[in-house]
Design a protein around this motif. Structure first.
Motif, PDB file in Angstrom:
ATOM      1  N   GLN A 204       0.825  -1.213   0.000  1.00 31.73           N
ATOM      2  CA  GLN A 204       0.000   0.000   0.000  1.00 31.73           C
ATOM      3  C   GLN A 204       0.858   1.262   0.000  1.00 31.73           C
ATOM      4  O   GLN A 204       0.422   2.316  -0.468  1.00 31.73           O
TER       5      GLN A 204
ATOM      6  N   GLN B 185     -10.819  -1.592  -5.881  1.00 26.83           N
ATOM      7  CA  GLN B 185      -9.762  -1.761  -6.877  1.00 26.83           C
ATOM      8  C   GLN B 185     -10.353  -2.125  -8.242  1.00 26.83           C
ATOM      9  O   GLN B 185      -9.942  -1.595  -9.272  1.00 26.83           O
TER      10      GLN B 185
ATOM     11  N   THR C 125      -2.955   0.652  -3.526  1.00 25.85           N
ATOM     12  CA  THR C 125      -3.922   1.733  -3.694  1.00 25.85           C
ATOM     13  C   THR C 125      -4.508   1.700  -5.103  1.00 25.85           C
ATOM     14  O   THR C 125      -3.878   1.190  -6.036  1.00 25.85           O
TER      15      THR C 125
ATOM     16  N   ASP D 191       3.706   4.032  -4.523  1.00 23.08           N
ATOM     17  CA  ASP D 191       2.920   4.970  -5.323  1.00 23.08           C
ATOM     18  C   ASP D 191       2.866   4.512  -6.776  1.00 23.08           C
ATOM     19  O   ASP D 191       3.460   3.488  -7.148  1.00 23.08           O
TER      20      ASP D 191
END
Length: 270
Positions: free
Chosen positions: A76, A130, A103, A79
């Motif tokens: 998580q 997601q 994410t 990036d």
């Protein structure tokens, strides 16, 4: 000594706890040869803050055994720039439960080749959020086995734009409970090629509301073997325009037991 001054053997001998104790600025300072000297288990205790601090170049150097040991919290922390650097082999190494921690922004950045390479277990572990965030082209890249791993709730989170990209091979593997999650708007948006990919047993599982959403033009292109699977409840949901679009061969394929479902207004219009 600071980690950049350690020898390769010394770095390789560090325990996971020692590696985790390094400052966030230390790991990015390691030259590639030193970074690659670290092995999988050493990364298992790396705090998310240190994961987030890793340069994109280092992400590409992570061994698959290291990635497999990363937790959902560590994944998580990555990036979109970092996930873009992951190779197909690296993505395949991420444990399904850990991938569920990525994410939506980072997952959206994964290449089409990366999405296509994900296993059925990895796809099935993705969260509803997601799934909803995937680009339509990413949905189209999911393998048929991966699509089969999705449950009805995950399918229901897909938009019409996402579902419209499904290939005939993807549609052909869907189970009745998955098809049941297709809203009428989605059914109405499917092309003739997509509808033709559905088997008679798949059509037999569609609700009257779903069948009523098929355009008369597309309904008239369906094989008689499909029309012959419809039961009286499904036939009762056909609109007048749909009934009038049926070819003589299609109309003749309707089972006698199903014919009783035809609405009087549809019979009168014929």
């Amino acid at each position: 000594r600071q980690a950049p001054g350690l020898g390769l053997a010394e770095l390789a001998s560090l325990t996971p706890q020692q590696v985790a104790a390094l400052s966030p600025a230390t790991m990015p300072a390691l030259p590639p040869t030193q970074f690659e000297a670290l092995h999988g288990s050493q990364f298992s205790g790396l705090p998310p803050a240190q994961m987030a601090a890793l340069p994109v170049a280092d992400i590409g150097l992570l061994a698959t055994d290291a990635l497999h040991l990363l937790s959902a919290a560590q994944i998580q922390a990555l990036d979109s720039g970092q996930t873009t650097a992951l190779s197909v082999q690296q993505l395949q190494a991420i444990a399904p439960d850990s991938l569920a921690g990525m994410t939506v922004t980072a997952l959206h950045a994964v290449s089409l080749a990366g999405i296509a390479a994900l296993s059925a277990e990895q796809i099935g572990a993705l969260t509803n959020a997601q799934i909803a965030a995937l680009d339509p082209t990413q949905i189209a890249a999911i393998s048929p086995q991966g699509l089969l791993a999705l449950n009805a709730d995950q399918i229901a989170r897909m938009s019409s734009a996402q579902l419209q990209t499904l290939s005939p091979d993807q549609l052909a593997v869907l189970q009745p409970q998955q098809l049941a999650a297709f809203g009428s708007a989605v059914i109405a948006s499917l092309t003739g090629t997509q509808l033709a990919a559905l088997s008679p047993s798949q059509f037999a599982s569609l609700s009257p509301q779903q069948l009523a959403a098929i355009s008369p033009y597309h309904l008239s292109g369906l094989a008689t073997s499909i029309i012959g699977t419809l039961d009286s409840e499904q036939v009762s949901g056909l609109t007048v325009a749909q009934v009038l679009s049926l070819t003589p061969m299609q109309f003749g394929a309707i089972a006698d037991t199903a014919m009783s479902g035809l609405a009087p207004v549809a019979l009168h219009a014929m």
